[in-house]
Design a protein around this motif. Sequence first.
Motif, short mmCIF file in Angstrom:
data_model
loop_
_atom_site.label_atom_id
_atom_site.label_comp_id
_atom_site.label_asym_id
_atom_site.label_seq_id
_atom_site.Cartn_x
_atom_site.Cartn_y
_atom_site.Cartn_z
N ALA A 173 0.53 -1.33 0.26
CA ALA A 173 -0.01 0.16 -0.02
C ALA A 173 0.65 1.21 -0.35
O ALA A 173 0.67 2.15 -0.43
CB ALA A 173 -1.25 0.36 1.49
N ALA A 174 1.79 1.51 0.93
CA ALA A 174 3.11 2.30 0.97
C ALA A 174 2.95 2.44 -0.51
O ALA A 174 3.89 3.86 -1.01
CB ALA A 174 4.18 2.24 1.75
N LEU A 175 3.56 1.63 -1.57
CA LEU A 175 4.18 1.35 -2.81
C LEU A 175 3.77 2.14 -3.29
O LEU A 175 3.94 3.35 -4.16
CB LEU A 175 4.64 0.39 -3.37
N VAL A 176 2.29 2.09 -4.00
CA VAL A 176 1.52 1.97 -4.51
C VAL A 176 0.97 3.84 -4.64
O VAL A 176 0.91 4.50 -5.45
CB VAL A 176 0.40 1.16 -5.17
N ALA A 177 1.30 4.32 -2.97
CA ALA A 177 0.99 5.83 -2.49
C ALA A 177 1.67 6.04 -2.72
O ALA A 177 1.77 7.76 -2.88
CB ALA A 177 -0.23 5.56 -1.50
N ALA A 182 -6.41 -4.80 -6.58
CA ALA A 182 -6.86 -4.02 -7.80
C ALA A 182 -7.31 -2.67 -7.85
O ALA A 182 -6.65 -1.95 -7.74
CB ALA A 182 -7.09 -4.83 -9.29
N LYS A 183 -8.61 -2.72 -6.78
CA LYS A 183 -9.41 -2.11 -6.71
C LYS A 183 -8.13 -1.10 -5.93
O LYS A 183 -8.84 0.29 -5.74
CB LYS A 183 -11.11 -2.11 -6.05
N SER A 184 -8.03 -1.64 -4.83
CA SER A 184 -7.37 -0.17 -3.54
C SER A 184 -6.68 -0.11 -4.05
O SER A 184 -5.58 1.26 -3.85
CB SER A 184 -7.02 -1.37 -2.16
N ILE A 185 -5.45 -0.62 -5.54
CA ILE A 185 -4.59 0.28 -5.77
C ILE A 185 -4.53 1.37 -6.84
O ILE A 185 -4.08 1.79 -6.67
CB ILE A 185 -3.81 -0.79 -6.66
N ALA A 186 -5.77 1.16 -7.57
CA ALA A 186 -6.57 2.50 -8.39
C ALA A 186 -6.86 3.55 -8.09
O ALA A 186 -6.80 3.75 -8.14
CB ALA A 186 -7.55 1.12 -9.25
N ARG A 187 -7.27 3.17 -6.06
CA ARG A 187 -7.60 4.13 -5.62
C ARG A 187 -6.46 5.02 -5.25
O ARG A 187 -6.73 6.01 -5.34
CB ARG A 187 -8.84 4.00 -4.61
N ALA A 188 -5.52 4.34 -5.09
CA ALA A 188 -3.94 4.91 -4.55
C ALA A 188 -3.34 5.81 -5.81
O ALA A 188 -3.27 6.69 -5.68
CB ALA A 188 -3.18 3.87 -3.74
#
Length: 487
Positions: free
Chosen positions: A218-222, A238-244
């Motif tokens: 999560a830290a990386l994709v944000a 993927a949905k949570s990464i897309a939000r970030a």
Amino acid sequence: MHHVDLAGLTIDTRHYIGGERVASAETFESVSPIDGTVLAHIARGGAAEVDAAVAAARAAFPGWRDLGPRGRGEILHRLADLVEANVEGLSQLETLDNGSLLRSHRRGVMPRVAMNIRFFADWAMNELHHPVWQTRGHDNVVSWDPSGVAAIITPWNAPLMLATWRIGPALAAGDTVVLKPAEWTPLSASYFADLCTEAGMPPGVFNVVQGFGAEAGAALVAHPGIARIAFTGSVPTAKSIARAAAENLTPVSFELGGKSPLIITDDADLDIAVDIAIEQYDNAGQVCLSGTRLLVHESIANEFSARFAERAAAIVQGDPRDEATQIGPQIHQVHLDRVAGFVERATAEGARVVVGGGRNDALGGLYFSPTLLTGAKAGSEILTAEVFGPVLTMQTFSSDDEAVEVANATEYGLAAVVVCGNRERAQRITKNLVAGTIWVNCFFVRDLAAPFGGSKKSGIGREGGVWSFDFYADVKNTVYAPAGWKE
Ligand code: NAD
């Protein structure tokens, strides 16, 4: 303390940041699915380690970019050579960590890991021609400029193969990389980092942060310092990464789950059909591309299912290090319980077990028997959700149109398989299937030059060949006027 000897290799359990090994205060266990042995205690990274890795990758970027395709290619070829020299050790390590067949790693997967690196290095050197065309006398010159730091997040089902399928083109395109491997299979990436050092890759060009998805991932994709996100994994993640990614408008390449159909028409060669259907159990069903929904013409369904059941019942399940084994364990107790839950709910709702149907009690551990279910209710969970285990369903159809309609009746569109005796008929069927890859009378033939990816919820974007460079690079068009030149 920070090293463990496995498979004849010494594995460093720390992160790999800026060419150095970096420890974390906390660790997590890597457990072998073969027998539950704790293999290693791995550094558990979070935001601080991600910050350091992105900073190192950003610092290394200009130098790596300016090496150009040839300079980078030399290093990448040395890296591929080192992978090839270590096929045996890497194969044994990966088998210990994720339970896939040792012989597959030796003969197919690890040579392909080397090819993932070699192929894209060569493509950058030889195939990435910069097209030039004219508009009213002006030259349009297209270039693929390195874009910065690529964040790469990978799953556990084919750890180093799927990581290098992203790392290879990213590095060849001139990006630098921060990899976050899956927490159930951290080991091969760690050893691969040492090979990068040995290949002479400049510090910071490739970095590994180990840890959990909700923390390191999560830290990386944000992170605002990354230029690309390449993610292979499940739809919810993927949905949570897309939000970030939306926060920084970071471009994403998503390779996600599947629920692929395998259509068998009434004129199909049944030997081929049964062979291909049995292949869907490969890697204990933990393959995104598996054609898990067998759609069989009603006139051949009985014969097909009898022949299939005989073959499935004879599958050798067991220790993935044994040469005779065809199917190994599931990756983890959590995953095994999930797979078992799907089958329990399906049978409670009336699905009938043709073969298998539960855990392999004779073996114990994480082994689930190869399973075929029929009679599941249309639209039910077992026909629409990705199980990601050795569980196939069979439905029948009476016309090709019906087969296509049922094939397309999921939110996924990763792959499809058609076994058919007539090429024109096959073409009519494939034309209306929604899938990123379709195999006709074959399965799993993969060319690194071909586009790969998923339609609908199975992904965003395509990689392979030039499509990979289109993603990792900033594609630029420079227009030169015919006038204004002084010499
Ligand atoms: P997953 O989504 O649970 O995890 C994948 C990776 O994402 C792991 O490294 C995990 O740590 C990380 N992650 C988890 N939460 C995160 C978050 N909030 N932010 C950032 N990263 C996070 O998937 P999995 O269970 O490891 O893998 C199985 C899935 O992968 C299946 O759906 C399968 O179909 C899919 N898959 C797709 C392909 C393909 O090419 N399309 C290939 C292999 C696997």
